[in-house]
Design an enzyme around this catalytic site. Sequence first.
Site, PDB file in Angstrom:
ATOM      1  N   CYS A   1       6.139   0.221   7.626  1.00 17.03           N
ATOM      2  CA  CYS A   1       5.725   1.338   6.774  1.00 17.03           C
ATOM      3  C   CYS A   1       6.912   1.745   5.913  1.00 17.03           C
ATOM      4  O   CYS A   1       8.024   1.854   6.421  1.00 17.03           O
ATOM      5  CB  CYS A   1       5.279   2.508   7.652  1.00 17.03           C
TER       6      CYS A   1
ATOM      7  N   GLU B   1      -3.262   2.991   5.481  1.00 16.20           N
ATOM      8  CA  GLU B   1      -3.178   4.016   4.423  1.00 16.20           C
ATOM      9  C   GLU B   1      -4.087   5.206   4.733  1.00 16.20           C
ATOM     10  O   GLU B   1      -3.727   6.356   4.480  1.00 16.20           O
ATOM     11  CB  GLU B   1      -3.530   3.421   3.057  1.00 16.20           C
TER      12      GLU B   1
ATOM     13  N   GLY C   1       0.840  -1.189   0.000  1.00 15.97           N
ATOM     14  CA  GLY C   1       0.000   0.000   0.000  1.00 15.97           C
ATOM     15  C   GLY C   1       0.874   1.238   0.000  1.00 15.97           C
ATOM     16  O   GLY C   1       2.022   1.185   0.455  1.00 15.97           O
TER      17      GLY C   1
ATOM     18  N   GLN D   1       3.202  10.012   0.980  1.00 12.32           N
ATOM     19  CA  GLN D   1       4.490   9.314   0.991  1.00 12.32           C
ATOM     20  C   GLN D   1       5.331   9.657  -0.238  1.00 12.32           C
ATOM     21  O   GLN D   1       6.523   9.355  -0.281  1.00 12.32           O
ATOM     22  CB  GLN D   1       4.281   7.797   1.085  1.00 12.32           C
TER      23      GLN D   1
HETATM   24 ZN    ZN Z   1       2.877   3.540   5.706  1.00 15.50          ZN
END
Ligand code: ZN
Length: 199
Positions: free
Chosen positions: A114, A157, A52, A57
Site C-alpha cells: 500500500c 481501494e 490504485g 490517501q
Molecule cells: Zn492502499
Amino acid sequence: MATEQPTLIVQTGAEVLRQRAVEVPLEEIPTPQFQALIARMFEAMRNAPGVGLAAPQLGVSKRVFVLEDTEERMATQSALERSERERVLVAPRAIVNPVLTPIGEETATFFEGCLSVAGHAALVTRAREVEVRGFDEKGEPVSWRVRGWPARILQHELDHLDGTLYVDRMHSRSFTTAGHLKERFAGRPIAEILRTFGL
Ligand code: ZN
C-alpha cells in the site's frame, strides 16, 4: 506548473486513513474542484507508482478511488507471477461512491502493498472475483464484474474508503519489507510461498 511539488501520499497513522470517507453528492462530480481531485489522484498514483489510489490517501475524506494497470507496471513481475495473479491491463478509471460485492466463494492469497504503508508488504486473502457498482468521473452509473488482480485492487481501494488498511487483514507473520519481499519471494510460485507460512 513546473514549480509544483509532487503530491505527498498520506502515511499510516494519519486519522484520515482510519475514517469512513464521505459519500460524494452526484452534483459535485462535474465540478472543477472534484475533477481536479481526480486528476491529482491519477498523478499521485502514477508518480508513486501504484495501481490504485483512494482519496483519503491524499488527505481527502471522499468516497472515490482511481485505478490503472499498465504493461510498464506489470513488467516488475515474471510471466508466472502475472498469470498466477490473473494480472491484466486495466484502463485508467475513477469510481465514485463504489459498492462492492464479492462473487462466489473463491479466494486468492498474494503479497500486497500500500502506498500509505510505504516499503512493506504482506500476504492478504481476498475474494477472487467481485462486482463493483458506482459512478464514473462523468457521474454516469457504472458496474464492473472482474476477477484476479483488478478484483484485489478494487477490494483494497474500497477498504481505504472504510478506514481499513491491508494490515488489518494481512497474515501478520508474512509482513515484510519490500527489500525482503524481493530477495526471498520474488519469482517463486505462490503455492511454495503459502507453504512457507503454513497457509
Ligand atoms: Zn492502499
